[in-house]
Design a protein around this motif. Structure first.
Motif, PDB file in Angstrom:
ATOM      1  N   SER A 117     -15.572  17.851 -16.171  1.00 19.26           N
ATOM      2  CA  SER A 117     -15.317  17.281 -15.066  1.00 19.26           C
ATOM      3  C   SER A 117     -14.685  18.200 -14.016  1.00 19.26           C
ATOM      4  O   SER A 117     -14.017  19.270 -14.398  1.00 19.26           O
ATOM      5  CB  SER A 117     -14.388  16.100 -15.165  1.00 19.26           C
ATOM      6  N   GLY A 118     -14.657  17.890 -12.625  1.00 25.20           N
ATOM      7  CA  GLY A 118     -13.776  18.518 -11.828  1.00 25.20           C
ATOM      8  C   GLY A 118     -12.322  18.777 -12.166  1.00 25.20           C
ATOM      9  O   GLY A 118     -11.923  19.963 -11.841  1.00 25.20           O
ATOM     10  N   SER A 119     -11.747  17.831 -12.796  1.00 22.32           N
ATOM     11  CA  SER A 119     -10.361  17.899 -12.930  1.00 22.32           C
ATOM     12  C   SER A 119     -10.065  18.917 -14.016  1.00 22.32           C
ATOM     13  O   SER A 119      -8.960  19.692 -14.039  1.00 22.32           O
ATOM     14  CB  SER A 119      -9.668  16.539 -13.597  1.00 22.32           C
TER      15      SER A 119
ATOM     16  N   GLU B 263      -9.992  23.299  -1.114  1.00 26.43           N
ATOM     17  CA  GLU B 263     -11.488  22.972  -1.103  1.00 26.43           C
ATOM     18  C   GLU B 263     -11.889  24.038   0.090  1.00 26.43           C
ATOM     19  O   GLU B 263     -11.396  24.133   1.004  1.00 26.43           O
ATOM     20  CB  GLU B 263     -11.698  21.389  -0.553  1.00 26.43           C
TER      21      GLU B 263
ATOM     22  N   ASP C 220     -11.793  25.216  -4.405  1.00 28.75           N
ATOM     23  CA  ASP C 220     -12.563  23.916  -5.318  1.00 28.75           C
ATOM     24  C   ASP C 220     -13.665  23.789  -4.497  1.00 28.75           C
ATOM     25  O   ASP C 220     -13.720  23.191  -3.282  1.00 28.75           O
ATOM     26  CB  ASP C 220     -11.314  22.941  -4.951  1.00 28.75           C
TER      27      ASP C 220
ATOM     28  N   LYS D  33     -18.819  17.700  -9.536  1.00 28.70           N
ATOM     29  CA  LYS D  33     -19.865  16.543  -9.204  1.00 28.70           C
ATOM     30  C   LYS D  33     -21.336  17.043  -8.876  1.00 28.70           C
ATOM     31  O   LYS D  33     -21.886  16.435  -9.935  1.00 28.70           O
ATOM     32  CB  LYS D  33     -19.270  16.166  -7.632  1.00 28.70           C
TER      33      LYS D  33
ATOM     34  N   VAL E  11     -15.797  21.551  -5.931  1.00 29.36           N
ATOM     35  CA  VAL E  11     -16.220  20.458  -6.646  1.00 29.36           C
ATOM     36  C   VAL E  11     -17.049  19.510  -5.646  1.00 29.36           C
ATOM     37  O   VAL E  11     -18.066  19.052  -6.136  1.00 29.36           O
ATOM     38  CB  VAL E  11     -15.021  19.766  -7.193  1.00 29.36           C
ATOM     39  N   GLN E  12     -16.822  19.510  -4.455  1.00 33.42           N
ATOM     40  CA  GLN E  12     -17.431  18.661  -3.609  1.00 33.42           C
ATOM     41  C   GLN E  12     -18.486  19.266  -2.647  1.00 33.42           C
ATOM     42  O   GLN E  12     -19.776  18.833  -2.581  1.00 33.42           O
ATOM     43  CB  GLN E  12     -16.457  17.681  -2.517  1.00 33.42           C
TER      44      GLN E  12
ATOM     45  N   ASN F 205     -10.342  22.340 -12.574  1.00 34.13           N
ATOM     46  CA  ASN F 205      -9.142  22.642 -12.120  1.00 34.13           C
ATOM     47  C   ASN F 205      -8.044  23.206 -13.126  1.00 34.13           C
ATOM     48  O   ASN F 205      -7.324  23.901 -12.747  1.00 34.13           O
ATOM     49  CB  ASN F 205      -8.840  21.907 -10.918  1.00 34.13           C
TER      50      ASN F 205
ATOM     51  N   TYR G 111      -7.097  16.778  -2.585  1.00 34.54           N
ATOM     52  CA  TYR G 111      -7.040  15.939  -4.258  1.00 34.54           C
ATOM     53  C   TYR G 111      -7.788  17.234  -4.740  1.00 34.54           C
ATOM     54  O   TYR G 111      -9.001  17.556  -4.419  1.00 34.54           O
ATOM     55  CB  TYR G 111      -7.812  14.811  -3.599  1.00 34.54           C
ATOM     56  N   HIS G 112      -7.352  17.313  -6.076  1.00 28.42           N
ATOM     57  CA  HIS G 112      -7.830  18.386  -6.815  1.00 28.42           C
ATOM     58  C   HIS G 112      -8.088  17.678  -8.245  1.00 28.42           C
ATOM     59  O   HIS G 112      -8.492  18.338  -9.414  1.00 28.42           O
ATOM     60  CB  HIS G 112      -7.066  19.549  -6.983  1.00 28.42           C
ATOM     61  N   GLY G 113      -7.919  16.320  -8.598  1.00 24.95           N
ATOM     62  CA  GLY G 113      -8.187  15.753  -9.791  1.00 24.95           C
ATOM     63  C   GLY G 113      -7.098  14.967 -10.348  1.00 24.95           C
ATOM     64  O   GLY G 113      -5.907  14.603  -9.468  1.00 24.95           O
TER      65      GLY G 113
HETATM   66  C1  LIG Z   1     -12.180  18.180  -4.264  1.00 25.44           C
HETATM   67  C2  LIG Z   1     -12.031  17.749  -5.502  1.00 25.44           C
HETATM   68  N1  LIG Z   1     -11.667  18.488  -6.561  1.00 25.44           N
HETATM   69  C3  LIG Z   1     -11.822  17.942  -8.013  1.00 25.44           C
HETATM   70  C4  LIG Z   1     -12.039  16.599  -8.139  1.00 25.44           C
HETATM   71  C5  LIG Z   1     -11.923  15.975  -9.369  1.00 25.44           C
HETATM   72  O1  LIG Z   1     -13.227  15.887 -10.225  1.00 25.44           O
HETATM   73  P1  LIG Z   1     -13.491  14.759 -11.051  1.00 25.44           P
HETATM   74  O2  LIG Z   1     -13.052  13.428 -10.468  1.00 25.44           O
HETATM   75  O3  LIG Z   1     -14.888  15.230 -11.786  1.00 25.44           O
HETATM   76  O4  LIG Z   1     -12.497  15.149 -12.523  1.00 25.44           O
HETATM   77  C6  LIG Z   1     -12.255  15.641  -7.229  1.00 25.44           C
HETATM   78  C7  LIG Z   1     -12.737  14.535  -7.334  1.00 25.44           C
HETATM   79  O5  LIG Z   1     -13.081  13.589  -6.499  1.00 25.44           O
HETATM   80  C8  LIG Z   1     -12.575  16.587  -5.792  1.00 25.44           C
HETATM   81  O6  LIG Z   1     -12.919  15.738  -4.642  1.00 25.44           O
END
Ligand SMILES: Cc1ncc(COP(=O)(O)O)c(C=O)c1O
Length: 1016
Positions: free
Chosen positions: A688-690, A791, A824, A854, A826-827, A693, A716-718
């Motif tokens: 997962s993104g979390s 991000e 980051d 994601k 992730v998005q 990170n 937001y990072h997780g």
């Molecule tokens: C910019 C960003 N980083 C990290 C995450 C965390 O990812 P995850 O929900 O897959 O753990 C998100 C989730 O919305 C995000 O938008």
């Protein structure tokens, strides 16, 4: 006549008994049986029951020898078939030769008696007819390869000579009857030449219902076949034509009876398509032969009841066949043998299904996006049904409109194969089955207001444009021919249209996909119906528009389904419209409340239950399709077949963990790192993104030995605690506890909201000062930053695009102070911005660590960290890194498939082109809608910031929410973001097309107009 009398055997019972004793050594009770030319006796003896046949002396020897050889052949090759089997003479011969007292030479034959009652005297059940077919199939299979000079006969009952009936036509007194026969003869003229190309063999050639015997105790079982007197060498299919011609006499469903016979035959002796295709005409010609011979014999001789026994029912059946469409009858017969109703029908159905995503919308917007409901024609008691059947279309329409107003429904659907009572007129009486009606709808109806325009989903040539004026007919009716590549040609039929099309279109006109076909007609133009389009497909391209059967008998629905496949997919309607799946919304909401964490949120006041995803579309449990412009996880489209296939294949083969060797993980690491700048060479896989990170933070700690964080406001990072601690979007809002001492927040570098006195070219540097200030705060405490994490396009903060030079300056400051820079992605990663694989590249920087999530797995839980060798070496401090699921073979197979599709289909190029197209359209909208303060985006990552005042830039939160909800109501999904939730956020799948973009633009335009009206 005299000759026949002289040669016809005329032995007394005693004489016959004497012959029996002399030649067969048998004694028994003899009783005479009727015969036209020969003399037959039933023999009941201690050794069984037989028939003693004394053959007419005039019969050529070769014919009698042929029959004898034929029966002997069957005896050898299919001794168990219930046909007369030859009992040899005392000297072992199949025939005996005798001379009558008149000096005539006769042949004598003794055959076994076949038990049973004539099929003609029973109910001719479907099972009996199928059993008959099986028996004939076994017989003809046994006769394969049998030949005899006597089989090459010239016989009026040979199907090949059926055209001779023309010469007997003068004996048919009634002109209408003659005309009827002539119609069949005319058809036969085209069929006859094809007969010589068909398989030929010796066949029984007279399986009429007096020659076929049925088990007296079980009328479903054929017990015998007698009278081989007409056997000859001719096309095998004639066996079926003859059996069917007689089975169909006085039968309520003669084609059904034929279908049963050939189904049985085909199981024992597979028929060929070209044989079945001629059957309808051959059945007709057998009947024509029969009535013509009867008519001529009536003239030449005293009425012989044996000859004319089937004359009346034969005429009746001919008239019935004359009313049938031979193509439909043939389709029924083909289907009975397991062939397609029309050659190529399945290919058409499959092509439409496979290519459904590329079809142009049939209505102004894709049909599945309208809130739809079934029109109640399946309910005979519904007032709308009653009004329609009684030809009160205005009343029916008023009922429907009231229902739509009440429920928000915008599109009515009349499904394929629906049983309806509205088909009340004479025209709906079945032509196939006596006493039956056509009740099942074979089109696909779309109900909207009169004047609604309808467009062709595929390029087409106009076949016909006509007006049918019958009450409850089609009104204006258009037929189109489609010939898409890789698909057999097919027709589409468009009924109940307005008459305007008659002057606009003509046969031969070419229509491109998406071109206007017509408008739904008002009742006075559309045949007297509540306004709707009757859309139908015909896989038979030889049918004219009016021949296409709009309503069919339920008994042959399987046939109609191939001839006229359900046009639902062609119309763009989702199958879920017809059957809701699973639990109700209320039930799920309640169960979530009872069973799940209460802080899971649900989008929209009226939640949506999606049951299927396909490309850019999400389909809810009512079959409504929503254009997904929000969910960036299904990066290359929902349920992408390449991903599904890769996942399924690897899951079906092996899934393990990184402690064993596997090709996928190294192949994927190689491919993934190849997309990144050369410094970023080492990958770590997580779920997962979390997790990505969190792993980045562990690496950072190992590398710097520090904890201090710099992140951007509203980021937001997780979801883990350490990530919540560095996510102002969380710790600043409900339930949050504010920033921890190690967390330092820099300003969001939002150019739109930058102080007005900052020169635009300085925005990057000026916003970077906020990072410098945080470093200074740390320095003042004798500390330094561990990392800067942002991000590459802050999304949660409101789709904020970093000003030029910002990251370059920030990275310089952070690195100088001893921290690492983490991007980051992730998005925003994986080519979403189009111009680059990674959004940080737009800033001309190379991070120390990149985190991904994601979109990486198109919906499959997969995430990654990619970093430098330097950071990796620091992280490799002796502690094992193990992640149970991270980097498993299935996830890596998915990751590879996603990369393949992005690269193979140039989805980055698509994102850029379609993104620019959208941005142009939104900037154009900005000119017309004051609420649009800013339009920003790159590729398919877009934000529209809404304000109540362009000068003060006061956030228009309510407006934004109204637009998001309005778009949802119109079938388009987007979100709102930013500290004030006033930024419309769009991240559609990378496969988003120009057509999808046009739909989104049209819906936004309509929604903005609507919201502006209500909110001002
Ligand atoms: C910019 C960003 N980083 C990290 C995450 C965390 O990812 P995850 O929900 O897959 O753990 C998100 C989730 O919305 C995000 O938008």
């Amino acid at each position: 006549m005299n000759d026949i009398l002289k040669t016809t055997p005329d032995f007394s019972l005693d004489a016959a008994a004497g012959l029996l004793k002399e030649h067969y050594g048998l004694a028994g009770k003899l009783s005479p049986l009727a015969s036209e030319r020969d003399q037959n006796f039933k023999v009941e003896s201690a050794e069984g029951t037989f028939i003693l046949k004394i053959v007419n002396a005039a019969e050529p020897a070769v014919e009698s020898d042929f029959q004898t050889a034929l029966l002997a052949h069957i005896g050898t090759h299919a001794g168990d078939l219930p046909v007369p089997h030859i009992r040899p003479t005392l000297s072992g011969e199949s025939l005996a030769f005798i001379t009558s007292t008149h000096g005539a030479a006769h042949r004598l034959r003794l055959v076994s008696w076949v038990e049973g009652v004539p099929l003609a005297e029973t109910g001719r059940s479907e099972a009996a007819l199928e059993s008959l077919g099986r028996m004939l199939g076994r017989l003809d299979a046994a006769l394969k390869g049998f030949m005899h000079p006597g089989a090459l006969r010239d016989l009026d009952w040979d199907i090949r000579t059926a055209a001779r009936s023309a010469g007997r036509l003068s004996h048919v007194a009634n002109a209408e009857d003659r005309a009827l026969v002539e119609r069949f003869l005319k058809r036969f003229a085209t069929v006859a030449p094809r007969l010589s190309t068909l398989r030929a063999a010796v066949i029984h050639n007279d399986a009429n219902d007096w020659n076929v015997l049925v088990d007296a105790a079980n009328h479903d079982r054929i017990s015998g076949l007698i009278d081989f007197g007409d056997a000859l060498h001719t096309p095998v299919i004639a066996e079926m034509a003859i059996a069917a011609a007689y089975a169909g006499l006085d039968h309520a469903d003669p084609i059904g009876a034929t279908a049963a016979i050939i189904r049985g035959f085909h199981a024992e002796y597979p028929l060929l398509e070209e044989e079945v295709d001629l059957l309808f005409d051959l059945i007709s010609m057998r009947l024509v032969t029969s009535v013509a011979i009867s008519a001529s014999r009536r003239v030449h001789a005293e009425d012989n009841p044996y000859l004319t026994i089937s004359e009346r029912p034969a005429w009746t059946l001919l008239r019935k066949l004359d009313r049938m469409n031979p193509r439909f009858a043939t389709a029924i017969l083909r289907k009975a043998c397991g062939f397609e109703a029309v050659p190529g029908a399945r290919a058409v159905i499959d092509w439409i299904e496979t290519n459904r995503k590329s079809l142009a919308p049939l209505l102004e917007k894709p049909a599945a996006t309208y809130p739809a409901a079934l029109v109640p024609y399946a309910d005979p008691a519904h007032p709308m049904t009653i009004a329609s059947a009684a030809e009160r279309p205005d009343e029916a329409q008023a009922i429907w409109e009231a229902y739509c107003r009440e429920t928000g429904v915008e599109l009515g659907i009349g499904p394929f194969a629906e049983e309806r009572t509205v088909y009340a007129g004479e025209m709906f009486v079945s032509r196939f089955i006596e006493g039956a009606r056509r009740t099942h709808h074979l089109g696909f109806d779309l109900f909207q207001a009169a004047g609604t325009r309808v467009f062709t989903p595929l390029a087409a040539t106009v076949v016909s444009v006509e007006v049918e004026r019958d009450p409850l007919g089609y009104g204006c009716l258009i037929a189109l021919r489609h010939e898409p590549e890789g698909c057999p040609p097919f027709l589409s039929l468009w009924g109940h249209l307005a008459h305007e099309a008659v002057n606009r279109l003509k046969a031969g006109d070419r229509l491109e996909a998406g071109a206007l076909v017509g408008e739904m007609g008002a009742p006075k133009e559309n045949g007297g119906w509540a306004p709707h389009l009757h859309l139908q497909i015909s896989t038979d391209t030889t049918l004219s528009a009016t021949e296409i059967l709009g309503v069919g008998e339920p008994r042959y629905l399987d046939v109609w389904t191939e001839l006229f496949p359900d046009a639902r997919t062609f119309a763009g309607i989702a199958k879920e419209l017809f059957k809701r799946q699973g639990r109700s919304h209320e039930e799920i909401v309640k169960m979530r409340r009872d069973l799940l964490l209460p802080n899971l949120s649900i989008s929209y006041d009226k939640p949506i239950k999606f049951v299927r995803g396909e490309g850019v579309w999400l389909i809810d449990d009512s079959g409504r399709a929503y254009l997904d412009c929000f969910n960036n996880v299904c990066h290359i489209g929902h349920a992408h077949p390449a991903v599904v296939e890769a996942m399924a294949r690897q899951a079906a083969t092996l899934n393990t963990n990184t402690r064993y060797l596997h090709d996928n993980i190294v192949a994927y690491a190689e491919r993934l790192t190849a997309t990144l700048p050369k410094e970023l060479t080492v990958a770590g896989f997580v779920n997962s993104g979390s997790e990505a990170n969190s792993l980045a933070l562990r690496m950072m700690r190992a590398h710097t030995g520090r904890e201090n964080a710099i992140t951007l406001d509203w980021s937001y990072h997780g979801t883990t605690q350490e990530l919540i601690d560095i996510s102002p979007y969380k710790f600043r809002r409900k339930g949050g506890k504010g920033p921890k001492p190690h967390v330092h927040i820099a300003a969001v570098p939002d150019s739109y909201r930058a102080p007005s006195d900052w020169p635009i070219e300085e925005h990057g540097k000026r916003f970077a000062e906020s990072v410098a200030e945080q470093i200074a705060v740390m320095k003042a405490k004798g500390e330094g930053p561990g990392f800067f994490l942002a991000e590459s396009i802050p999304s949660v903060a409101g789709q904020v695009f970093l000003p030029e030079g910002y990251l370059k300056e920030v990275y310089r400051l952070v690195r100088e102070a001893g921290g690492v820079c983490i991007a980051d992605e992730v998005q925003v990663g994986f080519g979403r911005v189009g111009s680059h694989w990674w959004a940080f590249e737009t800033q001309g920087v190379v991070p120390d660590i990149v985190t991904m999530g994601k979109p990486i797995g198109d919906g499959h839980p997969l995430a990654a960290v990619v970093t430098t060798r330097e950071v990796t070496d620091s992280f490799n401090n002796g502690m094992e890194y193990f992640n149970t699921f991270g980097g498993n073979p299935v996830s890596c197979a998915v990751g590879l498939a996603v990369l393949d599709v992005i690269e193979g289909q140039d989805l980055r190029g698509n994102a850029l082109a379609v993104g620019n197209y959208l941005m142009d359209a939104f900037r154009d909208m900005q000119k017309r809608y004051q609420a649009i303060g800013d339009v920003r985006g790159l590729g398919l990552f877009i934000g529209i910031e809404l304000v109540t005042d362009r000068k003060t830039k006061a956030p228009a939160t309510e407006f934004a929410r109204a637009v998001s909800n309005g778009a949802r109501c119109r079938g388009v999904l987007m979100g709102t973001e930013g500290p004030h939730d006033n930024v419309l956020k769009m991240r559609p799948p990378m496969i988003f097309s120009r057509r999808d973009a046009d739909h989104l633009i049209a819906v936004l335009e309509e929604t903005f107009a609507g919201v502006e009206k209500t909110l001002g």
